[in-house]
Design a protein around this motif. Sequence first.
Motif, PDB file in Angstrom:
ATOM      1  N   LEU A  38      42.165  52.223  32.328  1.00 14.61           N
ATOM      2  CA  LEU A  38      41.112  51.224  32.526  1.00 14.61           C
ATOM      3  C   LEU A  38      41.688  49.837  32.285  1.00 14.61           C
ATOM      4  N   THR A  39      40.980  48.834  32.757  1.00 15.47           N
ATOM      5  CA  THR A  39      41.433  47.470  32.553  1.00 15.47           C
ATOM      6  C   THR A  39      40.325  46.653  31.898  1.00 15.47           C
ATOM      7  N   GLY A  40      40.624  45.388  31.606  1.00 12.40           N
ATOM      8  CA  GLY A  40      39.643  44.549  30.918  1.00 12.40           C
ATOM      9  C   GLY A  40      39.058  43.505  31.844  1.00 12.40           C
ATOM     10  N   GLY A  41      38.645  42.389  31.257  1.00 11.80           N
ATOM     11  CA  GLY A  41      37.986  41.365  32.054  1.00 11.80           C
ATOM     12  C   GLY A  41      36.540  41.751  32.289  1.00 11.80           C
ATOM     13  N   SER A  42      35.841  40.927  33.036  1.00 10.67           N
ATOM     14  CA  SER A  42      34.411  41.146  33.223  1.00 10.67           C
ATOM     15  C   SER A  42      34.080  41.933  34.491  1.00 10.67           C
ATOM     16  N   THR A  43      34.936  41.866  35.502  1.00 13.56           N
ATOM     17  CA  THR A  43      34.615  42.480  36.799  1.00 13.56           C
ATOM     18  C   THR A  43      34.364  43.992  36.708  1.00 13.56           C
ATOM     19  N   PRO A  44      35.148  44.768  35.946  1.00 18.66           N
ATOM     20  CA  PRO A  44      34.953  46.229  35.976  1.00 18.66           C
ATOM     21  C   PRO A  44      33.729  46.740  35.223  1.00 18.66           C
ATOM     22  N   SER A  66      45.240  49.152  30.470  1.00 19.28           N
ATOM     23  CA  SER A  66      46.306  48.322  31.057  1.00 19.28           C
ATOM     24  C   SER A  66      46.772  47.258  30.082  1.00 19.28           C
ATOM     25  N   ASP A  67      45.841  46.740  29.296  1.00 19.34           N
ATOM     26  CA  ASP A  67      46.178  45.673  28.349  1.00 19.34           C
ATOM     27  C   ASP A  67      45.035  45.496  27.354  1.00 19.34           C
ATOM     28  N   GLU A  68      45.329  44.790  26.306  1.00 19.42           N
ATOM     29  CA  GLU A  68      44.325  44.575  25.262  1.00 19.42           C
ATOM     30  C   GLU A  68      44.547  43.215  24.610  1.00 19.42           C
ATOM     31  N   ARG A  69      43.448  42.648  24.175  1.00 19.13           N
ATOM     32  CA  ARG A  69      43.515  41.420  23.376  1.00 19.13           C
ATOM     33  C   ARG A  69      43.716  41.815  21.913  1.00 19.13           C
ATOM     34  N   CYS A  70      44.502  41.028  21.171  1.00 16.96           N
ATOM     35  CA  CYS A  70      44.817  41.398  19.779  1.00 16.96           C
ATOM     36  C   CYS A  70      43.669  41.025  18.857  1.00 16.96           C
ATOM     37  N   SER A  78      37.270  42.471  22.887  1.00 21.56           N
ATOM     38  CA  SER A  78      38.095  43.672  23.038  1.00 21.56           C
ATOM     39  C   SER A  78      37.855  44.367  24.383  1.00 21.56           C
ATOM     40  N   ASN A  79      38.933  44.665  25.084  1.00 19.71           N
ATOM     41  CA  ASN A  79      38.804  45.418  26.334  1.00 19.71           C
ATOM     42  C   ASN A  79      38.300  46.837  26.064  1.00 19.71           C
ATOM     43  N   TYR A  80      38.819  47.432  24.984  1.00 20.03           N
ATOM     44  CA  TYR A  80      38.327  48.756  24.606  1.00 20.03           C
ATOM     45  C   TYR A  80      36.820  48.691  24.318  1.00 20.03           C
ATOM     46  N   LEU A 129      43.134  47.942  37.977  1.00 23.51           N
ATOM     47  CA  LEU A 129      43.553  46.597  37.589  1.00 23.51           C
ATOM     48  C   LEU A 129      42.573  45.569  38.144  1.00 23.51           C
ATOM     49  N   GLY A 130      42.426  44.453  37.432  1.00 19.55           N
ATOM     50  CA  GLY A 130      41.754  43.279  37.979  1.00 19.55           C
ATOM     51  C   GLY A 130      42.813  42.306  38.467  1.00 19.55           C
ATOM     52  N   LEU A 131      42.405  41.135  38.849  1.00 24.24           N
ATOM     53  CA  LEU A 131      43.346  40.086  39.264  1.00 24.24           C
ATOM     54  C   LEU A 131      42.784  38.761  38.787  1.00 24.24           C
ATOM     55  N   GLY A 135      46.529  34.847  39.557  1.00 26.62           N
ATOM     56  CA  GLY A 135      47.347  35.938  40.099  1.00 26.62           C
ATOM     57  C   GLY A 135      47.830  36.929  39.064  1.00 26.62           C
ATOM     58  N   HIS A 136      47.429  36.779  37.787  1.00 24.98           N
ATOM     59  CA  HIS A 136      47.915  37.728  36.767  1.00 24.98           C
ATOM     60  C   HIS A 136      47.205  39.075  36.887  1.00 24.98           C
ATOM     61  N   ILE A 137      47.906  40.086  36.379  1.00 18.32           N
ATOM     62  CA  ILE A 137      47.315  41.420  36.250  1.00 18.32           C
ATOM     63  C   ILE A 137      47.635  41.918  34.847  1.00 18.32           C
ATOM     64  N   ALA A 138      46.799  42.799  34.320  1.00 20.46           N
ATOM     65  CA  ALA A 138      46.912  43.240  32.927  1.00 20.46           C
ATOM     66  C   ALA A 138      47.114  41.968  32.083  1.00 20.46           C
ATOM     67  N   SER A 139      48.116  41.915  31.197  1.00 20.25           N
ATOM     68  CA  SER A 139      48.422  40.639  30.530  1.00 20.25           C
ATOM     69  C   SER A 139      49.823  40.194  30.923  1.00 20.25           C
ATOM     70  N   ASP A 166      46.788  36.777  21.339  1.00 22.59           N
ATOM     71  CA  ASP A 166      47.926  37.572  21.790  1.00 22.59           C
ATOM     72  C   ASP A 166      47.456  38.835  22.501  1.00 22.59           C
ATOM     73  N   ARG A 167      48.375  39.423  23.270  1.00 21.30           N
ATOM     74  CA  ARG A 167      48.007  40.585  24.076  1.00 21.30           C
ATOM     75  C   ARG A 167      49.023  41.716  23.905  1.00 21.30           C
ATOM     76  N   ILE A 168      48.582  42.896  24.255  1.00 24.13           N
ATOM     77  CA  ILE A 168      49.453  44.061  24.437  1.00 24.13           C
ATOM     78  C   ILE A 168      49.274  44.447  25.900  1.00 24.13           C
ATOM     79  N   ASP A 189      36.362  32.516  43.499  1.00 20.43           N
ATOM     80  CA  ASP A 189      37.455  31.891  42.731  1.00 20.43           C
ATOM     81  C   ASP A 189      38.738  32.723  42.786  1.00 20.43           C
ATOM     82  N   LYS A 190      38.651  33.946  43.306  1.00 20.23           N
ATOM     83  CA  LYS A 190      39.835  34.808  43.387  1.00 20.23           C
ATOM     84  C   LYS A 190      40.464  34.802  44.787  1.00 20.23           C
ATOM     85  N   ALA A 191      39.845  34.099  45.737  1.00 26.41           N
ATOM     86  CA  ALA A 191      40.279  34.204  47.136  1.00 26.41           C
ATOM     87  C   ALA A 191      41.745  33.801  47.333  1.00 26.41           C
TER      88      ALA A 191
HETATM   89  C1  6PG Z   1      42.083  41.034  30.495  1.00 23.06           C
HETATM   90  C2  6PG Z   1      42.528  41.781  31.704  1.00 23.06           C
HETATM   91  C3  6PG Z   1      42.905  40.929  32.870  1.00 23.06           C
HETATM   92  C4  6PG Z   1      41.756  40.921  33.870  1.00 23.06           C
HETATM   93  C5  6PG Z   1      41.825  39.717  34.778  1.00 23.06           C
HETATM   94  C6  6PG Z   1      40.604  39.617  35.658  1.00 23.06           C
HETATM   95  O1  6PG Z   1      42.305  41.508  29.394  1.00 23.06           O
HETATM   96  O2  6PG Z   1      41.468  39.980  30.670  1.00 23.06           O
HETATM   97  O3  6PG Z   1      42.826  43.062  31.684  1.00 23.06           O
HETATM   98  O4  6PG Z   1      44.088  41.224  33.495  1.00 23.06           O
HETATM   99  O5  6PG Z   1      41.759  42.092  34.624  1.00 23.06           O
HETATM  100  O6  6PG Z   1      41.908  38.566  33.987  1.00 23.06           O
HETATM  101  O7  6PG Z   1      39.484  39.466  34.814  1.00 23.06           O
HETATM  102  P1  6PG Z   1      38.032  39.189  35.351  1.00 23.06           P
HETATM  103  O8  6PG Z   1      37.590  40.413  36.015  1.00 23.06           O
HETATM  104  O9  6PG Z   1      37.227  38.853  34.132  1.00 23.06           O
HETATM  105  O10 6PG Z   1      38.135  38.026  36.286  1.00 23.06           O
END
Ligand code: 6PG
Length: 233
Positions: A38-44, A66-70, A78-80, A129-131, A135-139, A166-168, A189-191
């Motif tokens: 699984l990934t973080g951010g708001s989209t999923p 995929s990644d986590e905030r410390c 927390s993504n978890y 993954l998000g984006l 253009g970043h993915i995970a951290s 910090d991130r993992i 904003d992602k286009a």
């Molecule tokens: C995080 C992520 C990160 C995320 C992108 C997109 O911890 O923030 O895993 O890589 O997927 O930043 O995030 P949004 O969906 O919130 O735009």
Amino acid sequence: MVRGREIELVVAEDAAAAAQLAAERLAHAARAGGHVVLTGGSTPRRAYELAAGLEPDWSHVELWWSDERCVPPDDERSNYGMAEVALLDRLASAPAAVHRMRGELGRDGGAEQYERELGDLARFDLVLLGLGADGHIASLYPDQPTLDETGRRAIGAEAHLQPFVDRITLTLPMLRAAREVLFLVAGADKADAVQRAFAGEPSHATPGSLVRAVAGTTTALLDTAAAAQVLSK
Ligand code: 6PG
């Protein structure tokens, strides 16, 4: 549907429709079993909620991130924690294992712990993954040395976007080894990032352009707004 460089682009009408497609894919993975990232951010978030409704039995999968905030798991960043509320708390049957990244250990301690947790696992079955708009993915952020990591499967990283903790993060080789990589990206904003990541040349300036499953499939689920630039080419 548009086929580009080793990636299939699926464009849904809006963010809700894209979340529905992602949820269906996650529910399918839950039924199939295996190792799901699984990934973080708001989209999923919406996709997780819908996936729990479509398939409440996740007992055949082991979950990874995929990644986590410390931060601790109960921190709102927390993504978890997000996945716990949106997905795990809604399931009738919990995953066989939930391998959260331990943000509370700090970026280096947390990454070392995650590598131990990975054991001898060489590839995931599905990586979501998000984006980021940059253009970043995970951290894994643009033009950072973390993109050059080849020996490790999880590493510590600095945040280059909010939240500035910090991130993992999993590394590129571990992400690329997946049997299936699934991007979920929505919003105007992602286009530009979508164009660079999925229709441009591979570049360290756009980490998303560096993630293609080397022996599997790569798909990007987009909404119309995020796909605006790739569709206009
Ligand atoms: C995080 C992520 C990160 C995320 C992108 C997109 O911890 O923030 O895993 O890589 O997927 O930043 O995030 P949004 O969906 O919130 O735009």
